[in-house]
Design a protein around this motif. Structure first.
Motif, PDB file in Angstrom:
ATOM      1  N   ILE A   1       0.866  -1.186   0.000  1.00 12.19           N
ATOM      2  CA  ILE A   1       0.000   0.000   0.000  1.00 12.19           C
ATOM      3  C   ILE A   1       0.898   1.230   0.000  1.00 12.19           C
ATOM      4  O   ILE A   1       1.761   1.385   0.875  1.00 12.19           O
ATOM      5  N   SER A   2       0.719   2.068  -0.988  1.00 13.31           N
ATOM      6  CA  SER A   2       1.498   3.307  -1.061  1.00 13.31           C
ATOM      7  C   SER A   2       0.587   4.490  -0.742  1.00 13.31           C
ATOM      8  O   SER A   2      -0.563   4.543  -1.183  1.00 13.31           O
ATOM      9  N   PHE A   3       1.113   5.408   0.049  1.00 14.57           N
ATOM     10  CA  PHE A   3       0.337   6.574   0.493  1.00 14.57           C
ATOM     11  C   PHE A   3       1.001   7.825  -0.058  1.00 14.57           C
ATOM     12  O   PHE A   3       2.184   8.083   0.179  1.00 14.57           O
TER      13      PHE A   3
ATOM     14  N   LEU B   1       7.803   0.779  -6.770  1.00 13.39           N
ATOM     15  CA  LEU B   1       8.489   2.066  -6.806  1.00 13.39           C
ATOM     16  C   LEU B   1       9.487   2.133  -7.952  1.00 13.39           C
ATOM     17  O   LEU B   1       9.616   3.156  -8.626  1.00 13.39           O
ATOM     18  N   GLU B   2      10.216   1.033  -8.192  1.00 11.63           N
ATOM     19  CA  GLU B   2      11.200   1.028  -9.276  1.00 11.63           C
ATOM     20  C   GLU B   2      10.535   1.138 -10.635  1.00 11.63           C
ATOM     21  O   GLU B   2      11.081   1.736 -11.564  1.00 11.63           O
ATOM     22  N   ASP B   3       9.351   0.568 -10.761  1.00 13.77           N
ATOM     23  CA  ASP B   3       8.654   0.601 -12.045  1.00 13.77           C
ATOM     24  C   ASP B   3       7.754   1.825 -12.188  1.00 13.77           C
ATOM     25  O   ASP B   3       7.056   1.971 -13.201  1.00 13.77           O
TER      26      ASP B   3
ATOM     27  N   GLU C   1       7.657  -5.577   1.458  1.00 19.17           N
ATOM     28  CA  GLU C   1       8.763  -4.731   1.012  1.00 19.17           C
ATOM     29  C   GLU C   1       9.168  -5.041  -0.423  1.00 19.17           C
ATOM     30  O   GLU C   1       9.402  -4.129  -1.222  1.00 19.17           O
ATOM     31  N   GLU C   2       9.252  -6.333  -0.772  1.00 16.14           N
ATOM     32  CA  GLU C   2       9.681  -6.702  -2.125  1.00 16.14           C
ATOM     33  C   GLU C   2       8.715  -6.157  -3.164  1.00 16.14           C
ATOM     34  O   GLU C   2       9.122  -5.592  -4.188  1.00 16.14           O
ATOM     35  N   THR C   3       7.423  -6.303  -2.892  1.00 12.10           N
ATOM     36  CA  THR C   3       6.427  -5.790  -3.831  1.00 12.10           C
ATOM     37  C   THR C   3       6.503  -4.277  -3.921  1.00 12.10           C
ATOM     38  O   THR C   3       6.417  -3.698  -5.016  1.00 12.10           O
TER      39      THR C   3
ATOM     40  N   THR D   1       8.028  10.744  -9.294  1.00 18.46           N
ATOM     41  CA  THR D   1       8.550  10.674  -7.937  1.00 18.46           C
ATOM     42  C   THR D   1      10.027  10.310  -7.971  1.00 18.46           C
ATOM     43  O   THR D   1      10.432   9.369  -8.635  1.00 18.46           O
ATOM     44  N   GLU D   2      10.833  11.066  -7.262  1.00 22.55           N
ATOM     45  CA  GLU D   2      12.266  10.819  -7.258  1.00 22.55           C
ATOM     46  C   GLU D   2      12.715  10.029  -6.041  1.00 22.55           C
ATOM     47  O   GLU D   2      13.789   9.454  -6.044  1.00 22.55           O
TER      48      GLU D   2
END
Length: 396
Positions: free
Chosen positions: A343-345, A366-368, A359-361, A384-385
């Motif tokens: 879940i990203s906020f 984030l990398e993609d 964490e892996e997901t 996003t940097e």
């Protein structure tokens, strides 16, 4: 081989006397003169003694052979070879004035017989494909054919002829290299000057196993088509998916095995495809092995992650209207999420994302760049940097 002399001696003197035709008995009269006879067989290693007595029918009151007409004109002796070899048989005829001698060479040879065994150290792996074949005599040593040789046909269009058979071990051993795997019929033809026998055995060569590879595809149900697994390492499938694992290896594979969660499934070499339906969410480690009864290659391990959709995801803010500098509490709610959920906020106030869950997901997301803002009812990719991950693998 040395020659053995067997000499036959006899006390009978053979004299031929001519009788004028006028004195001969008429043809109609019975001829009472002795006829040539065959003596009884005897062992030539024990020569006839000087006191040997002829059959009673040849004895008269006047002694042994009183006249030339009563003396035999032929003596036949039967001889049995005591063993295999070359022999010189000598006969001598003597009287007080002369002595005559005659010889004949006799070769005594044992039959080849069926008392042989052909065996090998099959099966072997090709390459190198070397098979050792041994031909052994298993009969009575007395009757071993000393002059026998063998011609060996290896069953792959290659052969070897005139192979000498060792007279001490009564055997011969040959090693032959086969270029490829298969079943071959090896034949040994054993022969000498009087006999020939053939003996055969099958040898098995297995092609050497190569490196095992396993690929996986899944179908959402039994009636749908297969497709590749999801995720960067192609490990992810939805719950209840039917996953097919395709094993591929060069060489002669007799068995394939799949092991997972302490259970082992074995299939023969003609069926290299395993299927498994994953009915529960979780991470599964599967090990695959290809083998035959001579070798086992390195195993291959795959990981499958079984996932389900996040159910009932919601976001609330309290309060929803604030002044600059005021604090807002955001609540993220959901009915169900699997252990692989991230879940990203995004508070839409800077360049930093905050993520929760696996964490892996999260790192993959984030990398993609798989994070979005909700604006004008459209999901837009955010530039996003940097991002931060909250150390919380278990979303509650």
């Amino acid at each position: 081989m040395g020659k053995t002399h067997a000499r036959s001696q006899s006390t009978a003197t053979h004299t031929t006397r001519h009788t004028p035709a006028a004195n001969r008995p008429p043809p109609t009269q019975q001829d009472t003169r002795p006829r040539p006879i065959d003596r009884h067989p005897y062992n030539k290693t024990q020569p006839l003694s000087d006191t040997a007595v002829p059959p009673e029918s040849l004895q008269t009151n006047q002694g042994l052979y009183p006249s030339a007409e009563e003396a035999p004109t032929r003596v036949v002796e039967n001889y049995t070879c005591p063993k295999e070899g070359n022999f010189t048989v000598t006969v001598n005829a003597s009287d007080a004035l002369t002595s005559e001698e005659a010889t004949v060479e006799v070769c005594c040879v044992n039959h080849v017989s069926r008392n042989w065994k052909l065996e090998s150290d099959s099966p072997k792996i090709a390459p190198p494909g070397e098979i050792t074949v041994t031909l052994s005599y298993i009969g009575d040593a007395t009757y071993f054919p000393l002059d026998a040789v063998t011609d060996m046909d290896f069953g792959d269009s290659d052969s070897k002829t005139d192979i000498l058979i060792d007279s001490e071990s009564f055997s011969v051993t040959e090693t032959h290299a086969y270029a490829q795997g298969g079943v071959y019929n090896v034949t040994a033809h054993v022969r000498n000057s009087v006999d020939l026998e053939s003996f055969s055995t099958e040898v098995l060569l297995l092609d050497k196993l190569g490196d095992l590879t396993v690929t996986a595809q899944y179908a959402e149900n039994e009636n749908s088509e297969n497709k590749d697994l999801h995720g960067p390492d192609q490990t992810d499938v939805p719950v209840n998916a039917v996953v097919s694992f395709f094993c591929n290896v060069s060489g002669s594979a007799e068995n394939y095995t799949m092991e997972t969660e302490g259970k082992t499934v074995t299939q023969d070499g003609s069926n290299p495809i395993f299927t498994n339906q994953f009915e529960e969410v979780g991470e599964y480690v599967l090990t695959f092995v290809a083998s035959n009864f001579l070798e086992e290659i390195n195993s291959v391990t795959l990981t499958v992650r079984v996932m389900t959709e996040t159910v009932g995801l919601g976001l609330t803010a309290d309060p929803t209207s604030i002044l600059p500098g005021d604090e807002v509490v955001f609540s993220i709610d959901f009915v169900f999420a699997d252990p692989f959920t991230c879940i990203s906020f995004d508070a839409d106030e800077g360049e930093t994302l905050e993520t929760f869950g696996n964490e892996e997901t999260c790192r993959v997301i984030l990398e993609d760049g798989m994070h979005f803002n909700q604006r004008d009812e459209q999901r837009k990719r955010r530039e996003t940097e940097e991002a931060s991950w909250v150390d919380d693998n278990n979303i509650r």
